[in-house]
Design a protein around this motif. Structure first.
Motif, PDB file in Angstrom:
ATOM      1  N   THR B  51     -26.955  36.357 -25.243  1.00  0.00           N
ATOM      2  CA  THR B  51     -25.527  35.259 -24.710  1.00  0.00           C
ATOM      3  C   THR B  51     -26.852  33.895 -24.285  1.00  0.00           C
ATOM      4  O   THR B  51     -28.255  33.809 -23.389  1.00  0.00           O
ATOM      5  N   VAL B  52     -26.519  32.810 -24.843  1.00  0.00           N
ATOM      6  CA  VAL B  52     -27.215  31.975 -24.810  1.00  0.00           C
ATOM      7  C   VAL B  52     -26.837  30.209 -23.610  1.00  0.00           C
ATOM      8  O   VAL B  52     -25.912  30.855 -24.536  1.00  0.00           O
ATOM      9  N   ILE B  53     -27.589  30.186 -23.067  1.00  0.00           N
ATOM     10  CA  ILE B  53     -26.993  28.832 -21.980  1.00  0.00           C
ATOM     11  C   ILE B  53     -27.320  27.571 -22.330  1.00  0.00           C
ATOM     12  O   ILE B  53     -28.470  28.096 -22.234  1.00  0.00           O
ATOM     13  N   LEU B  54     -26.395  25.989 -22.296  1.00  0.00           N
ATOM     14  CA  LEU B  54     -27.586  25.407 -22.416  1.00  0.00           C
ATOM     15  C   LEU B  54     -26.568  24.760 -21.914  1.00  0.00           C
ATOM     16  O   LEU B  54     -25.529  24.700 -22.556  1.00  0.00           O
ATOM     17  N   SER B  55     -27.523  23.262 -21.145  1.00  0.00           N
ATOM     18  CA  SER B  55     -27.021  23.067 -19.862  1.00  0.00           C
ATOM     19  C   SER B  55     -27.408  21.422 -19.374  1.00  0.00           C
ATOM     20  O   SER B  55     -28.753  21.925 -19.787  1.00  0.00           O
ATOM     21  N   ASP B  56     -26.771  20.926 -19.335  1.00  0.00           N
ATOM     22  CA  ASP B  56     -27.529  19.570 -18.455  1.00  0.00           C
ATOM     23  C   ASP B  56     -27.560  19.792 -17.390  1.00  0.00           C
ATOM     24  O   ASP B  56     -28.527  18.630 -16.027  1.00  0.00           O
ATOM     25  N   ASN B  57     -27.013  20.878 -16.387  1.00  0.00           N
ATOM     26  CA  ASN B  57     -27.204  21.319 -15.151  1.00  0.00           C
ATOM     27  C   ASN B  57     -27.704  22.293 -14.676  1.00  0.00           C
ATOM     28  O   ASN B  57     -27.379  23.486 -15.866  1.00  0.00           O
ATOM     29  N   LYS B  58     -27.870  23.501 -13.770  1.00  0.00           N
ATOM     30  CA  LYS B  58     -28.755  24.669 -13.284  1.00  0.00           C
ATOM     31  C   LYS B  58     -27.775  25.142 -14.327  1.00  0.00           C
ATOM     32  O   LYS B  58     -26.322  25.484 -13.568  1.00  0.00           O
ATOM     33  N   VAL B  59     -28.336  26.397 -14.174  1.00  0.00           N
ATOM     34  CA  VAL B  59     -27.362  27.619 -15.001  1.00  0.00           C
ATOM     35  C   VAL B  59     -26.478  28.339 -14.001  1.00  0.00           C
ATOM     36  O   VAL B  59     -27.811  28.771 -13.353  1.00  0.00           O
ATOM     37  N   SER B  60     -25.396  28.846 -13.731  1.00  0.00           N
ATOM     38  CA  SER B  60     -25.209  29.616 -12.923  1.00  0.00           C
ATOM     39  C   SER B  60     -25.468  31.190 -13.188  1.00  0.00           C
ATOM     40  O   SER B  60     -26.776  31.967 -13.496  1.00  0.00           O
ATOM     41  N   SER B  61     -24.225  31.347 -13.686  1.00  0.00           N
ATOM     42  CA  SER B  61     -23.484  32.914 -14.066  1.00  0.00           C
ATOM     43  C   SER B  61     -24.776  33.148 -15.827  1.00  0.00           C
ATOM     44  O   SER B  61     -23.859  32.006 -16.833  1.00  0.00           O
ATOM     45  N   PRO B  62     -25.601  34.041 -15.752  1.00  0.00           N
ATOM     46  CA  PRO B  62     -26.493  34.261 -17.336  1.00  0.00           C
ATOM     47  C   PRO B  62     -25.224  35.292 -18.293  1.00  0.00           C
ATOM     48  O   PRO B  62     -25.422  35.700 -19.372  1.00  0.00           O
ATOM     49  N   VAL B  63     -24.248  35.825 -16.961  1.00  0.00           N
ATOM     50  CA  VAL B  63     -23.292  36.496 -17.689  1.00  0.00           C
ATOM     51  C   VAL B  63     -22.327  36.431 -17.159  1.00  0.00           C
ATOM     52  O   VAL B  63     -21.560  35.543 -17.059  1.00  0.00           O
ATOM     53  N   LEU B  64     -22.088  36.179 -19.157  1.00  0.00           N
ATOM     54  CA  LEU B  64     -20.394  35.394 -19.045  1.00  0.00           C
ATOM     55  C   LEU B  64     -19.233  36.498 -20.210  1.00  0.00           C
ATOM     56  O   LEU B  64     -19.402  37.589 -20.465  1.00  0.00           O
ATOM     57  N   HIS B  65     -17.667  36.252 -20.219  1.00  0.00           N
ATOM     58  CA  HIS B  65     -17.092  37.420 -20.545  1.00  0.00           C
ATOM     59  C   HIS B  65     -16.540  36.206 -21.717  1.00  0.00           C
ATOM     60  O   HIS B  65     -16.212  36.664 -21.880  1.00  0.00           O
ATOM     61  N   SER B  66     -16.249  34.680 -21.654  1.00  0.00           N
ATOM     62  CA  SER B  66     -15.797  34.087 -22.513  1.00  0.00           C
ATOM     63  C   SER B  66     -17.242  32.868 -22.877  1.00  0.00           C
ATOM     64  O   SER B  66     -18.184  32.960 -22.077  1.00  0.00           O
ATOM     65  N   TYR B  67     -16.314  32.258 -24.632  1.00  0.00           N
ATOM     66  CA  TYR B  67     -17.998  31.586 -24.545  1.00  0.00           C
ATOM     67  C   TYR B  67     -17.216  30.338 -25.652  1.00  0.00           C
ATOM     68  O   TYR B  67     -16.049  30.387 -26.117  1.00  0.00           O
ATOM     69  N   ASP B  68     -18.302  29.471 -25.616  1.00  0.00           N
ATOM     70  CA  ASP B  68     -17.920  28.063 -26.388  1.00  0.00           C
ATOM     71  C   ASP B  68     -18.454  28.523 -27.700  1.00  0.00           C
ATOM     72  O   ASP B  68     -17.364  28.087 -28.707  1.00  0.00           O
TER      73      ASP B  68
END
Lengths: 356, 181
Positions: B51-68
């Motif tokens: 799971t990779v998250i890219l964001s302009d804000n601080k990343v909260s949960s690294p664990v996700l249920h749904s994805y873009d």
């Protein structure tokens, strides 16, 4: 501060140990924390700072090497994961009894027994209530990011020397294995500015000999020693650390530490966007525990949900702090299963806000 | 901007390293990032995912249920993650070895024939970079220039001679990606 690096939590701990001027690391591999020893070995810290890195023949050997080296006043550490930390408990009790500073890292996996290698927070009791035999406590720090994995190495050692007490970083497989941005401080020299009057590095004519032992057969002396330890544990309250999110107008509160707190943050964001007045309290020190802060929230909110990757451990400390004033619930998944923000939102609706 | 991505396939396809390069590219673009792998028994011979998250804000949960975005490289991963793409989200897959193709109509589906293209380029190691190229073409969350910088940062120096081949593969992926009909 140096360049930004992308690193696993375990690697960040190892790099931070070198930069903090740790004198020695003694360890034994176990998933999901083996990258600590692997990274240290690859980095050749004996060339960078003169730090000793040694793979012992077992966890028991490693912790007893820590015991010996800590007695010389050096900055020493070890790391392992749950079953390995259980093996170290005898040594940890001795170190606590002998009042020696050291740093222990537990990258927790699911149990009991050999369990699984997936992330878990089921070692909360073991970490905060003693773990080995006897009336002792560890200073327990719970990082929630890779950056904090790095930062808490130096912080943990500072507290360990301040109180002459073992400090434990209570992490888990999620924070250990995930990669995030991390920024490191400058290299610290491998010298210590801490009080060295108690160390056993050879008696000089000017002073009495120093003795490091956890054995005291005189009942009165052992009693007095225990009273002194308890006084020390009470003093640790001045180093309580915690963080709050969206708590100012909160009517309901989540309490979560480490990786759970990260997952809860997203749940709070989503609950807020649907109009629910939810906040999050994240204890950073699990011992000393921020009980007074929780007692204060018990006068503000209608209910508290303790969210943990276990079957319900920290919830007992939350209940003690709340002391019956408001309902306290637990949501968690034991055995190495990880919940998602959606699972927490469901628990908020069913348990925490169910009656409202 | 927050982009939540799952990359999933077999162990050995370069799923984890592709995620790492993407995360490094995000850092080069001054984004907040997180990279959370599946690890342990499921990786050995089974599926690997990150799971990779890219964001302009601080990343909260690294664990996700749904994805873009879901980037899918085998049938098991398609079966597992197709239902978890957010409505309006993106699914990119390599049809190699796929018998049941994506069925959802409320998401955008793109095809990248990366395995056959990597065979043509006579370099299997560029497979994951063809896929990465396809992704940044369809959804330019990171600029190509920053991906190349990310590559340099995530590859050890002894492998830096492979960067031109990887860059070529990324560009090939950008060319061959197409919307599924």
């Amino acid at each position: 501060m140096g360049e930004l690096r992308l690193m696993k939590g375990n690697e960040a701990i190892a790099e931070a140990a070198i930069l903090a001027g740790v004198d020695a690391y003694f360890g034994y591999p176990i998933t999901p924390q083996s990258e600590v020893l692997e990274y240290l070995t690859l980095q050749r810290p004996e060339e960078r700072t003169g730090m000793v890195v040694l793979q012992a023949e077992s966890e028991i050997a490693a912790i007893n090497m820590v015991y010996g080296a800590a007695g010389t006043g050096k900055k020493v550490m070890t790391s392992s994961s749950s079953p390995g930390i259980s093996l170290k408990q005898e040594g940890i009790s001795y170190i606590a009894g002998a009042e020696l500073p050291c740093l222990i890292v537990n990258v927790v996996r699911g149990g009991p027994g050999l369990g699984t290698i997936q992330p878990s927070q089921a070692d909360y009791f073991q970490s905060t209530k003693g773990g080995g035999h006897g009336d002792y406590r560890l200073i327990v720090l719970a990082p929630a990011s890779v950056q904090e994995m790095a930062d808490f190495v130096d912080k943990g050692l500072e507290l360990a020397f301040k109180y002459r007490n073992p400090a434990l970083i209570l992490s888990d497989g999620l924070i250990g294995q995930m990669m995030e941005k991390v920024e490191f401080p400058e290299q610290k020299e491998r010298v210590t500015s801490f009080d060295q009057s108690w160390v056993t590095t050879g008696k000089t004519k000017e002073r009495e000999r120093n003795i490091i032992t956890s054995l005291n057969l005189d009942p009165e002396k052992q009693y007095q020693h225990n009273l002194k330890l308890q006084e020390k544990y009470r003093r640790m309250k001045e180093d309580i650390m915690y963080e709050t999110f969206d708590c100012d107008d909160a009517e309901f509160l989540l309490v979560a530490y480490g990786s759970s707190a990260r997952i809860c943050q997203k749940a709070v964001d989503e609950a807020r966007s649907s109009g629910k007045k939810l906040g999050l309290l994240r204890p950073i020190t699990l011992f000393p525990f921020p009980e007074e802060v929780i007692a204060k929230f018990a006068r503000q909110v209608k209910g508290i949900l303790s969210v943990e990757l276990n079957a319900g451990q920290m919830v007992e400390d939350v209940k003690l702090a709340v002391n019956g004033r408001i309902p306290v619930y637990h949501y968690g998944t034991p055995g190495g299963k990880i919940f998602t923000p959606d699972d927490i939102l469901k628990a908020i609706d069913e348990k925490l806000m169910g009656g409202y | 901007m927050t982009e939540e991505i799952i990359i999933a396939g077999f162990g050995g396809q370069g799923v984890l390293s592709m995620g790492k390069i993407l995360a490094y590219s995000g850092i080069m673009q001054e984004q907040e990032v997180s990279w959370m792998p599946s690890y342990g028994p499921e990786m050995r011979g089974g599926t690997a995912n990150v799971t990779v998250i890219l964001s302009d804000n601080k990343v909260s949960s690294p664990v996700l249920h749904s994805y873009d975005t879901a980037i899918i490289l085998n049938q098991q991963s398609l079966d597992k993650f197709e239902p978890n793409v957010k409505p309006g989200g993106l699914l990119i897959y390599d049809p190699n070895g796929i018998t049941r193709h994506p069925e959802r109509e409320d998401i955008r589906v793109f095809v990248v024939e990366a395995a056959s293209e990597a065979a043509k380029m006579a370099s299997a190691i560029t497979f994951n970079m063809i896929v990465l190229g396809a992704y940044i073409k369809v959804n330019p969350v990171v600029e190509l220039e920053n991906v190349i910088k990310g590559l340099k940062n995530s590859l050890p120096e002894r492998h830096h001679h492979l960067i031109p081949a990887n860059e070529k593969a990324i560009q090939r992926g950008m060319e061959i990606v197409r919307e599924a009909k």
